[in-house]
Design a protein around this motif. Structure first.
Motif, PDB file in Angstrom:
ATOM      1  N   HIS A   8       0.831  -1.196   0.000  1.00 26.41           N
ATOM      2  CA  HIS A   8       0.000   0.000   0.000  1.00 26.41           C
ATOM      3  C   HIS A   8       0.866   1.245   0.000  1.00 26.41           C
ATOM      4  O   HIS A   8       2.093   1.154  -0.003  1.00 26.41           O
ATOM      5  N   GLY A   9       0.225   2.398  -0.009  1.00 32.00           N
ATOM      6  CA  GLY A   9       0.935   3.657   0.093  1.00 32.00           C
ATOM      7  C   GLY A   9       1.066   4.087   1.545  1.00 32.00           C
ATOM      8  O   GLY A   9       0.638   3.394   2.469  1.00 32.00           O
ATOM      9  N   ALA A  10       1.665   5.241   1.750  1.00 28.74           N
ATOM     10  CA  ALA A  10       1.819   5.795   3.097  1.00 28.74           C
ATOM     11  C   ALA A  10       1.972   7.309   2.978  1.00 28.74           C
ATOM     12  O   ALA A  10       2.288   7.833   1.907  1.00 28.74           O
ATOM     13  N   VAL A  11       1.732   7.986   4.088  1.00 30.79           N
ATOM     14  CA  VAL A  11       1.961   9.428   4.151  1.00 30.79           C
ATOM     15  C   VAL A  11       2.911   9.716   5.310  1.00 30.79           C
ATOM     16  O   VAL A  11       2.987   8.958   6.276  1.00 30.79           O
ATOM     17  N   SER A  12       3.622  10.815   5.212  1.00 31.33           N
ATOM     18  CA  SER A  12       4.641  11.150   6.200  1.00 31.33           C
ATOM     19  C   SER A  12       4.040  11.749   7.459  1.00 31.33           C
ATOM     20  O   SER A  12       3.170  12.620   7.401  1.00 31.33           O
ATOM     21  N   VAL A  13       4.527  11.271   8.591  1.00 30.19           N
ATOM     22  CA  VAL A  13       4.320  11.951   9.865  1.00 30.19           C
ATOM     23  C   VAL A  13       5.534  12.822  10.144  1.00 30.19           C
ATOM     24  O   VAL A  13       5.410  13.989  10.526  1.00 30.19           O
ATOM     25  N   MET A  14       6.726  12.255   9.931  1.00 30.43           N
ATOM     26  CA  MET A  14       7.958  13.019  10.094  1.00 30.43           C
ATOM     27  C   MET A  14       8.971  12.605   9.038  1.00 30.43           C
ATOM     28  O   MET A  14       9.309  11.426   8.926  1.00 30.43           O
ATOM     29  N   ASN A  15       9.412  13.558   8.246  1.00 30.22           N
ATOM     30  CA  ASN A  15      10.379  13.310   7.198  1.00 30.22           C
ATOM     31  C   ASN A  15      11.714  12.868   7.816  1.00 30.22           C
ATOM     32  O   ASN A  15      12.170  13.451   8.792  1.00 30.22           O
ATOM     33  N   SER A  23       8.894   8.740  10.225  1.00 28.53           N
ATOM     34  CA  SER A  23       7.626   8.153  10.660  1.00 28.53           C
ATOM     35  C   SER A  23       6.596   8.309   9.547  1.00 28.53           C
ATOM     36  O   SER A  23       6.520   9.362   8.907  1.00 28.53           O
ATOM     37  N   THR A  24       5.830   7.253   9.327  1.00 33.72           N
ATOM     38  CA  THR A  24       4.775   7.278   8.313  1.00 33.72           C
ATOM     39  C   THR A  24       3.534   6.565   8.832  1.00 33.72           C
ATOM     40  O   THR A  24       3.579   5.829   9.823  1.00 33.72           O
ATOM     41  N   ILE A  25       2.434   6.785   8.124  1.00 38.17           N
ATOM     42  CA  ILE A  25       1.172   6.091   8.376  1.00 38.17           C
ATOM     43  C   ILE A  25       0.732   5.429   7.074  1.00 38.17           C
ATOM     44  O   ILE A  25       0.694   6.081   6.020  1.00 38.17           O
ATOM     45  N   GLY A  26       0.416   4.146   7.129  1.00 37.88           N
ATOM     46  CA  GLY A  26      -0.047   3.440   5.945  1.00 37.88           C
ATOM     47  C   GLY A  26      -1.432   3.905   5.525  1.00 37.88           C
ATOM     48  O   GLY A  26      -2.285   4.194   6.359  1.00 37.88           O
ATOM     49  N   ILE A  27      -1.654   3.974   4.207  1.00 41.59           N
ATOM     50  CA  ILE A  27      -2.956   4.356   3.668  1.00 41.59           C
ATOM     51  C   ILE A  27      -3.414   3.328   2.635  1.00 41.59           C
ATOM     52  O   ILE A  27      -2.630   2.513   2.160  1.00 41.59           O
ATOM     53  N   LEU A  88       4.003   9.962  -1.829  1.00 41.60           N
ATOM     54  CA  LEU A  88       3.064   8.948  -1.340  1.00 41.60           C
ATOM     55  C   LEU A  88       3.685   7.561  -1.291  1.00 41.60           C
ATOM     56  O   LEU A  88       2.995   6.569  -1.127  1.00 41.60           O
ATOM     57  N   LYS A  89       5.006   7.490  -1.424  1.00 40.66           N
ATOM     58  CA  LYS A  89       5.784   6.262  -1.213  1.00 40.66           C
ATOM     59  C   LYS A  89       5.556   5.222  -2.304  1.00 40.66           C
ATOM     60  O   LYS A  89       5.572   4.015  -2.068  1.00 40.66           O
ATOM     61  N   ASP A 136       9.254   4.700   4.934  1.00 38.47           N
ATOM     62  CA  ASP A 136       8.231   4.609   3.886  1.00 38.47           C
ATOM     63  C   ASP A 136       7.852   3.156   3.629  1.00 38.47           C
ATOM     64  O   ASP A 136       6.668   2.807   3.541  1.00 38.47           O
ATOM     65  N   ALA A 137       8.867   2.306   3.480  1.00 39.18           N
ATOM     66  CA  ALA A 137       8.613   0.903   3.162  1.00 39.18           C
ATOM     67  C   ALA A 137       7.873   0.193   4.285  1.00 39.18           C
ATOM     68  O   ALA A 137       6.998  -0.643   4.033  1.00 39.18           O
ATOM     69  N   CYS A 138       8.188   0.538   5.548  1.00 37.83           N
ATOM     70  CA  CYS A 138       7.479  -0.067   6.675  1.00 37.83           C
ATOM     71  C   CYS A 138       6.027   0.410   6.719  1.00 37.83           C
ATOM     72  O   CYS A 138       5.106  -0.377   6.984  1.00 37.83           O
ATOM     73  N   GLY A 139       5.807   1.688   6.470  1.00 38.32           N
ATOM     74  CA  GLY A 139       4.441   2.189   6.443  1.00 38.32           C
ATOM     75  C   GLY A 139       3.615   1.498   5.370  1.00 38.32           C
ATOM     76  O   GLY A 139       2.462   1.115   5.600  1.00 38.32           O
ATOM     77  N   CYS A 140       4.217   1.321   4.187  1.00 37.08           N
ATOM     78  CA  CYS A 140       3.516   0.659   3.084  1.00 37.08           C
ATOM     79  C   CYS A 140       3.272  -0.818   3.369  1.00 37.08           C
ATOM     80  O   CYS A 140       2.231  -1.370   3.009  1.00 37.08           O
ATOM     81  N   GLY A 141       4.240  -1.472   3.993  1.00 36.36           N
ATOM     82  CA  GLY A 141       4.164  -2.914   4.177  1.00 36.36           C
ATOM     83  C   GLY A 141       3.472  -3.370   5.434  1.00 36.36           C
ATOM     84  O   GLY A 141       2.869  -4.448   5.453  1.00 36.36           O
TER      85      GLY A 141
END
Length: 270
Positions: A8-15, A23-27, A88-89, A136-141
């Protein structure tokens, strides 16, 4: 047999550029890869005609090497809902999905973080990441909220978070990685280090603060400010931009998107 991999994709919490912690959140925007051995090599990037396929070929090659299979020929098809070069990763999502498809075809199991790290290696080799993009990869995965040390490819923690609507506002331009002013990001190292301990309990505030810092670098868009005025609970530029990620209460995303009036994708957190 056809191996199928999804991410999936992800968005940034902290670059992660300023201080190495990201830090990211999966979307919910999805990527799917389908892989099967063949007599020749065929790569199909659906809906992306003319896009360079070096990254996906590298993912296949390194995944096959890791599991001890030969690279004589294969057919790979990749489809994704994630627009590229928007923050968006998309590259991380594609790496995850392609590697998962290769593993699935051969019935191989790999620890999820090891598979993600393999994708990060591929992204670094192809020059599509600045920090290594482990966050990014962790948020997506993995989905949820993740915080990582990108210099060590280390997952510091992952948290389940409430369901939010996610409105992704898409400007009519992209920011390729080779155009990112890295030194300007790293000038904020102290400010970002101060944000790190706030992420766990205050990720919504950190997402908004991060977006404000990035907006100061890429140019003021004003979308996040308008979204907050419209009732969003967090908003900020994601990645190195230029897309703006807006988090809203469940069911409120469409209303906010309509008020903003910009081209947007509406999805949800994972």
């Amino acid at each position: 047999m056809t191996g199928i991999g999804r991410s999936h994709g992800a968005v940034s919490v902290m670059n992660a550029i300023p201080c190495g912690i990201g830090s990211t959140i999966g979307i919910g925007l999805a990527t799917e890869a389908r892989f099967e051995p063949s007599d020749s090599i065929e790569v199909i990037l659906n809906d992306r005609p003319g896009m360079d396929d070096t990254l996906v070929r590298t993912c296949v090659s390194r995944a096959l090497d890791r599991i001890g299979e030969s690279e004589e020929g294969y057919r790979l098809s990749v489809s994704t809902e994630i627009p590229p070069s928007m923050g968006l990763k998309s590259s991380s999502s594609v790496c995850n999905a392609v590697i998962a498809a290769v593993l699935d075809n051969y019935g191989c199991e790999m620890d999820s973080l090891d598979a993600i790290r393999l994708g990060v290696e591929c992204a670094k080799a192809c020059g599509v990441t600045i920090t290594g993009a482990f966050d990014d990869a962790c948020g997506c995965g993995l989905g949820g909220l993740v915080v990582t040390n990108n210099s060590k490819n280390e997952l510091l923690y992952r948290l389940e978070i409430p369901d939010y609507d996610v409105v992704v506002c898409l400007p009519d331009r992209t920011i390729p990685k080779n155009k990112v002013p890295v030194d300007r990001y790293r000038a904020f190292k102290g400010e970002y280090e101060a944000l790190v301990p706030k992420i766990k309990e205050g990720y919504l505030e950190v997402l908004t603060a991060n977006g404000a810092f990035v907006e100061g670098i890429v140019g003021k868009l004003g979308i996040a400010e308008r979204a907050l005025e419209a009732g969003a609970i967090a908003a900020g530029i994601t990645g190195t931009g230029p897309a703006t990620a807006v988090l809203a209460d469940p069911g409120d995303g469409r209303r906010i998107a309509d008020e903003l009036g910009c081209p947007a994708l509406i999805t949800r957190t994972l």
